[in-house]
Design an enzyme around this catalytic site. Structure first.
Site, PDB file in Angstrom:
ATOM      1  N   GLU A  56      85.876 -37.736  12.097  1.00 61.81           N
ATOM      2  CA  GLU A  56      86.363 -36.997  10.935  1.00 61.81           C
ATOM      3  C   GLU A  56      87.837 -37.282  10.670  1.00 61.81           C
ATOM      4  O   GLU A  56      88.262 -37.428   9.519  1.00 61.81           O
ATOM      5  CB  GLU A  56      86.165 -35.495  11.145  1.00 61.81           C
ATOM      6  CG  GLU A  56      84.705 -35.081  11.324  1.00 61.81           C
ATOM      7  CD  GLU A  56      84.294 -34.984  12.769  1.00 61.81           C
ATOM      8  OE1 GLU A  56      83.553 -34.042  13.104  1.00 61.81           O
ATOM      9  OE2 GLU A  56      84.717 -35.849  13.583  1.00 61.81           O
ATOM     10  N   SER A 171      61.639 -62.035  42.321  1.00 60.82           N
ATOM     11  CA  SER A 171      61.300 -61.569  40.971  1.00 60.82           C
ATOM     12  C   SER A 171      62.066 -62.292  39.865  1.00 60.82           C
ATOM     13  O   SER A 171      61.910 -61.948  38.694  1.00 60.82           O
ATOM     14  CB  SER A 171      61.588 -60.066  40.867  1.00 60.82           C
ATOM     15  OG  SER A 171      62.969 -59.812  41.072  1.00 60.82           O
ATOM     16  N   LEU A 207      74.706 -55.994  39.026  1.00 67.36           N
ATOM     17  CA  LEU A 207      74.638 -54.712  38.323  1.00 67.36           C
ATOM     18  C   LEU A 207      75.744 -54.594  37.277  1.00 67.36           C
ATOM     19  O   LEU A 207      76.399 -53.557  37.145  1.00 67.36           O
ATOM     20  CB  LEU A 207      74.701 -53.532  39.304  1.00 67.36           C
ATOM     21  CG  LEU A 207      73.586 -53.439  40.350  1.00 67.36           C
ATOM     22  CD1 LEU A 207      73.716 -52.149  41.147  1.00 67.36           C
ATOM     23  CD2 LEU A 207      72.209 -53.543  39.716  1.00 67.36           C
ATOM     24  N   GLY A 295      63.339 -51.228  42.611  1.00 69.00           N
ATOM     25  CA  GLY A 295      62.015 -51.644  43.022  1.00 69.00           C
ATOM     26  C   GLY A 295      60.991 -50.543  42.850  1.00 69.00           C
ATOM     27  O   GLY A 295      61.318 -49.392  42.546  1.00 69.00           O
TER      28      GLY A 295
END
Length: 362
Positions: A56, A171, A207, A295
């Site tokens: 604002e 993976s 990460l 996992g």
């Protein structure tokens, strides 16, 4: 509330402005504001980061004297308290605007009542236009201030038969590059990224956000009951990681603290990390959205303890067969009707993969 086409258009613009703060406003909400007079935009702005001017204030500065008699469209009720910045409700009153339309009321009791203050000054105050869209944009902020816990989003990359890794834990990579880049965009909007010791030991992830531009990195959080993480783990690089454990292990703790990590002992009755307690602590530290990449065992624990609000699932058109590495480690229900059910929020193709966003059915 009488809604016109102009109202809807202006609020849509305010929401688009608010989204520009998607990666930067934490722990504050993402807010956009448009000031219009006779159907013409005379000022607009968005909240960029905590400590900076609110949406604002930015819009009023852009509008100047043209704000008098205008309509203000803002995605969140103007605040009525002194924080790092003065109350936006008072600034709007002083500017002489004639009408304020908020998408949603402020769920934060410390900042609420701006609408009442505006109405008491003789300015028309309305709310509810595009409320669902505004709430989704700030779903983590709403969760933190109303439930005292972050909005927890669990990201899973899997094959069509629901396998997330080979039996030995490998993976990288099940999904394609486009899906991985999209996953990093979801990381970037989160306040913190959570993983478990199993994933860190197997993949040694950083990460961090890398595949999309971001002006900040989320907090790195690890659940490691016995502090088994290597002091050379990449997630510890640069310091600042937060490690939750269930045992006071002074020697291991000292090694991690030497790498700049903070170690918090938070055990439940079973001798594991207290997951709901961890969420409460993260909320107290201003974490709105928690992004989980872990996992299947930790995923299962989080689901069983009611700690997951949303699933972000990328499915690759492939099969892995008999690997025991599934999405979530859950016990088989006694009957089909007892299975954990989800509601699909969206399904979208990302490169060669499918992205499914789903939430536990209430």
């Amino acid at each position: 509330m009488s809604i016109s086409g102009i109202d809807a258009s202006m609020m849509g613009r305010a929401l688009a402005l608010a989204a520009r703060g998607l990666y930067t406003t934490t722990p504050n909400p993402r807010v956009g504001c448009v000031i219009a007079s006779n159907g013409e935009v005379v000022g607009e702005g968005w909240h960029e980061r905590a400590g900076g001017p609110h949406a604002e204030a930015v819009a009023l500065a852009a509008a100047g004297g043209r704000a008098r008699g205008a309509t203000v469209y803002v995605t969140l009720e103007p605040c009525a308290h002194f924080g790092r910045t003065p109350p936006c409700a008072d600034a709007l009153i002083a500017s002489g605007v004639a009408r304020v339309v908020a998408a949603m009321r402020d769920p934060n009791p410390e900042a609420a009542r701006g609408g009442e203050r505006i109405a008491a000054a003789g300015i028309a105050f309305e709310h509810g236009l595009c409320a669902d869209e505004a709430r989704e944009l700030n779903i983590g902020f709403v969760s933190r201030v109303t439930r005292a816990r972050p909005w927890v989003r669990m990201k899973i990359a899997a094959t069509l038969d629901g396998r997330t890794a080979l039996a030995d834990g490998r993976s990288q990579w099940i999904t394609g590059e486009a899906a991985r880049r999209d996953g990093h965009a979801w990381r970037a909007r989160a306040c913190a990224i959570l993983s478990g010791i199993g994933t860190v030991a197997a993949d040694d992830p950083q990460l961090t956000v890398r595949m999309v531009d971001t002006s900040r990195q989320p907090l790195r959080v690890l659940i490691d009951s016995r502090l088994d993480v290597s002091s050379d783990a990449r997630m510890l690089e640069g310091g600042g990681a937060l490690v939750f454990c269930a045992q006071a292990l002074p020697e291991k703790r000292a090694l991690l603290e030497a790498r700049g990590a903070e170690v918090v002992v938070l055990a439940n009755a079973a001798g594991k990390v207290d997951l709901p307690g961890m969420l409460a602590l993260l909320a107290a530290r201003g974490v709105n959205e928690l992004h989980v990449e872990a996992g299947y065992k930790l995923n299962g624990s989080l689901v069983r303890e009611g700690c997951v609000d949303e699933f972000l699932i990328y499915q690759n058109p492939s099969f892995l067969g008999d690997s025991p590495q599934g999405m979530v480690d859950l016990r088989e229900p006694a009957a089909l009707d007892a299975r954990a059910k989800l509601d699909i929020v969206s399904v979208e193709r990302i490169g060669e993969d499918l992205r499914v966003l789903a939430r536990p059915r209430v």
